[in-house]
Design a protein around this motif. Structure first.
Motif, PDB file in Angstrom:
ATOM      1  N   SER A 568       0.831  -1.213   0.000  1.00 15.42           N
ATOM      2  CA  SER A 568       0.000   0.000   0.000  1.00 15.42           C
ATOM      3  C   SER A 568       0.861   1.256   0.000  1.00 15.42           C
ATOM      4  CB  SER A 568      -0.923   0.003   1.228  1.00 15.42           C
ATOM      5  OG  SER A 568      -0.154  -0.074   2.404  1.00 15.42           O
ATOM      6  N   ASP A 569       0.179   2.363  -0.283  1.00 19.53           N
ATOM      7  CA  ASP A 569       0.765   3.704  -0.173  1.00 19.53           C
ATOM      8  C   ASP A 569       2.080   3.871  -0.925  1.00 19.53           C
ATOM      9  OD1 ASP A 569      -1.355   4.433   1.523  1.00 19.53           O
ATOM     10  OD2 ASP A 569      -0.322   3.510   3.222  1.00 19.53           O
ATOM     11  N   VAL A 670       0.563  -2.196  -6.849  1.00 17.08           N
ATOM     12  CA  VAL A 670       0.303  -0.754  -6.720  1.00 17.08           C
ATOM     13  C   VAL A 670       1.095  -0.001  -7.780  1.00 17.08           C
ATOM     14  CG1 VAL A 670      -0.382  -0.434  -4.304  1.00 17.08           C
ATOM     15  CG2 VAL A 670       2.012  -0.775  -4.855  1.00 17.08           C
TER      16      VAL A 670
END
Ligand code: BGC
Length: 758
Positions: A568-569, A670
């Protein structure tokens, strides 16, 4: 007073000439104050021959730890671990009196049939370069030199001493030289070994562009270029090109030819001096290391029982980290310690753990997988059935295949789980020849089918040096562990992974294709008439499968774990050094594990042909269940560059770059984009530049507009049913003279004005 061995002023030309060729198979000559050096194979263990060497250097060698060959080691995707292997190799080499260990091999795996692929790391230059650099730094931290090989474009064994690798300049730079460039720059190997083959018609040993212009002048290499053993065709030409040391020695005939060439003016004395002084500097460095070693109370003077134990333990730790869990349906693995197991297949008793040829190490001992499984199994019984004849491994004739299969099926059906060892034998893949196919022996697949019918809980363990067609295995077996080649402690490592003492984190360094016919060099391998065309260009490995949107059996970078991870992120930052990617990784499963996070970069709308994405960074992160960590990985500007053929240099294209992070090249989790400022690239305008090329530069476009009014009349697009602007764009400006009032002289003056503009 001691003399500086690099000061050769007291030596005659003949003495200097003799310094730059070997004394025998593994040593150089002691001349004046210059001491002799010992060079030996490598790479994944020390192959030090005791006593007199035979002329091919094939005699039995002293025992040494056999670490995983590069094919296995690369699957760790872990430069720190590889650096520790390098340091252990250095300790053993030093103790065995070796100054230069002949490795690592960092050629790109162009085709799965390449006979020495097991000695090479990957199909990808970044992974190869990072791991190769770690290997060199680890080794050289002990005062033993590396020999980066085989320089260059040595990607097949077929006709290896003559064949010309015909490869275009961009592909050569971006794929085949890039890992060499990285290792030379990051790790300064003491030596580089030039390859046997020719490159675009020129023998590597005689290639001034390769050995001097690129290696020394561009990359700053300051060590010794040594020939592969027997790679010198024309010694004077080689010395003039930048070859410093011919190996092995031939008793002086080649030195005499070199001297005669100097006399005839075909080779300069400066070239002979230069080669000699580089060999002398290497010898001085090695002598310094020997002294340091002797004075270091921490250093073992010889490979003693303790080192052998420690290095075996390291070999096991490393091997376990190199195992790739290809498939694990229904979480069949890890095995419960109290369940019964039927171990099937000759490789469980007689393991395959390295390849044949010059890299073959005489191991200090060998872990037998069957015994290691027995040692780790708890209360559950462990049965064994050979399953197929050991013909593959030891050359014995097959017994009754049906009877062997029946026995294995019986054992499998009586146990809770079957573990079937499959693979290729050493004699089926070794230095000196390429494979003709990528199939497992049919009898092994028949065995597997029969076992799976009787025992659905079947795990396959694979041992092999080159890629195999795995679709039939993956269709049959719910769980597959790929060990590639794991070195002498592979047996223990496999047991560790089977029982979950080690949670697998290895990743493929090479794509597993669905079929051989899908592979990029299929129609151009191994070449004919002593030449091979690198017709697939830049599209090697995953670059090819991704560009053609093809299905693969297992993608580059693939490898499962007994736990799971979330990404994530993803955040990107840019500065002069390149892009830094920040990302949070979370262990979402219930076991501690290590995740290899891979960063692939795409350049949408690139002006040059590019793979859809390329590996530009990776890192490993070890996490307890439920824990997260933010990782930061640099994607260096240098690695973002492409080779601009027209300017003959690396160029970073400006504009948007898309970075994806994932667990494999086909499991991207991602994605984010960032704008990168490009390098200035102003190619000189010539009369052959097109209108489109000139118009792309605003300054040049303005000058052009002053000198030339395009004939396109209002509405002409419609009248002629064509896009006039696009058609005009492809016209070289020289041709404007044919279309209108502007003459050639005026155009030449215009070109000069444009080029004079800043
Ligand atoms: C191989 C090299 C090796 C050398 C010395 C050659 O045939 O290509 O990799 O280092 O022999 O054994």
């Amino acid at each position: 007073m001691t003399h500086d061995p690099a000061d050769l002023s007291g030596l005659t030309l003949a003495e200097k000439a003799s310094l730059s060729s070997g004394a025998d198979f593994w040593t150089t000559k002691a001349v004046g104050d210059v001491p002799s050096l010992v060079l030996t194979d490598g790479p994944h263990g020390v192959r030090r021959q005791a006593g007199a060497t035979d002329h091919l250097g094939l005699a039995e060698s002293l025992p040494a730890t056999c670490f995983p060959p590069a094919v296995g080691l690369s699957q760790s995707w872990d430069p720190d671990l590889v650096g520790r292997v390098g340091a252990a190799l250095g300790a053993e080499a030093g103790a065995l009196g070796v100054d230069v260990l002949l490795g690592p091999g960092i050629n790109i795996k162009r085709d799965p049939r390449g006979g020495r692929n097991f000695e090479y790391f990957s199909e990808d230059p970044l992974l190869t370069g990072v791991l190769g650099g770690a290997w060199v730094s680890g080794l050289q931290s002990t005062g033993v030199g590396a020999s980066l090989k085989h320089f260059a474009a040595n990607n097949a064994e077929h006709d290896r001493m003559r064949s010309s690798s015909n490869v275009d300049p961009r592909t050569l730079r971006e794929i085949y030289l890039r890992a060499f460039q990285r290792v030379v720059r990051t790790s300064a190997p003491w030596t580089v070994m030039c390859s046997y083959n020719r490159i675009n018609g020129v023998y590597a040993s005689e290639d001034h562009w390769l050995l001097t212009t690129v290696l020394r002048q561009e990359w700053g290499f300051d060590g010794v270029v040594v020939s592969d053993w027997g790679a010198v065709q024309d010694r004077p030409a080689a010395v003039a090109a930048g070859l410093d040391l011919e190996m092995p020695g031939d008793g002086g005939a080649s030195d005499a030819r070199l001297l005669a060439a100097v006399e005839a003016g075909a080779c300069s004395t400066e070239d002979v001096d230069t080669a000699a002084s580089r060999v002398a500097a290497l010898a001085a460095r090695a002598r310094g290391s020997r002294r340091d070693r002797a004075a270091d109370p921490e250093r073992a003077p010889e490979v003693g029982a303790r080192e052998i134990e420690d290095h075996h333990a390291l070999a096991r730790e490393v091997a376990a980290r190199c195992v790739v869990l290809l498939k694990n349906d229904g979480a069949l693995l890890p095995l419960a310690p109290d369940g019964s197991v039927a171990v099937i297949g000759g490789f469980a008793r007689n393991p395959r753990y390295q390849g044949g040829g010059s890299s073959h190490v005489n191991p200090t001992r060998v872990d037998v997988p069957l015994e290691e499984i027995r040692a780790l199994a708890g209360s559950g019984a462990v049965a064994f059935a050979p399953g197929y004849a050991d013909r593959a491994q030891d050359g014995t004739e097959p017994g009754d295949a049906a009877a062997l299969r029946e026995e294995a099926v019986r054992a499998a059906s009586e146990a809770d789980t079957a573990v079937v060892f499959l693979g290729l034998a050493e004699h089926q893949e070794s230095e000196g020849f390429d494979r003709e196919h990528i199939e497992l022996p049919a009898e092994q697949l028949d065995l597997l089918a029969a076992v799976v019918r009787a025992q659905p809980r079947t795990v396959v363990v694979l041992s092999h040096g080159g890629v195999l067609r795995l679709a039939p295995v993956a269709e049959l077996a719910p769980a597959v562990l790929d060990g590639a080649l794991l070195g002498q402690a592979g047996g223990g490592a496999i047991a560790d992974v089977l029982f979950g003492r080690v949670n697998p984190s290895g990743r493929l360094g090479e794509t597993v294709p669905v079929r051989l016919q899908d592979t990029p060099a299929y129609l151009n391998f191994p070449g004919e008439n002593s030449a091979v065309l690198y017709g697939e260009g830049l599209y090697v490995g995953y670059r090819w499968y991704d560009a053609r949107d093809m299905e693969v059996a297992f993608p580059f970078g693939h490898g499962l774990s007994y736990t799971s991870f979330a990404y994530s992120d993803l955040e990107l930052e840019q500065d002069g050094a390149g892009i830094t990617a920040h990302l949070t990784v979370t262990n979402t499963g219930d076991r501690s594990g290590r995740e290899v996070v891979q960063f692939y970069v795409a350049k949408p709308d690139s002006a040059v042909s590019r793979a859809p994405r390329e590996l530009k960074g990776f890192t490993g992160v070890t996490l307890e269940p439920g824990r997260s960590e933010r990782v930061s990985v640099p994607l260096s500007r240098e690695d973002l560059a492409y080779w601009e053929v027209r300017a003959d240099r690396w160029v970073v294209e400006g504009g948007e770059y898309v970075v994806s992070a994932g667990a494999s090249s086909r499991d991207l989790r991602v994605t984010a984009a960032i704008a990168v400022e490009g390098d200035a690239l102003r190619l000189p305008v010539t009369l052959d530049s097109t209108l489109g090329e000139v118009m792309a530069d605003p300054g040049a476009a303005a000058l052009l507009a002053q000198a030339f009014t395009p004939p396109a009349a209002e509405g002409s697009d419609n009248a002629m049913g064509m896009d006039m602007a696009r058609m005009m764009a492809s016209i070289p400006i020289r041709r404007l003279a044919s279309f209108g009032p502007t003459g050639l002289d005026e155009l030449e003056a215009l070109v000069a004005r444009i080029n004079a503009e800043d």
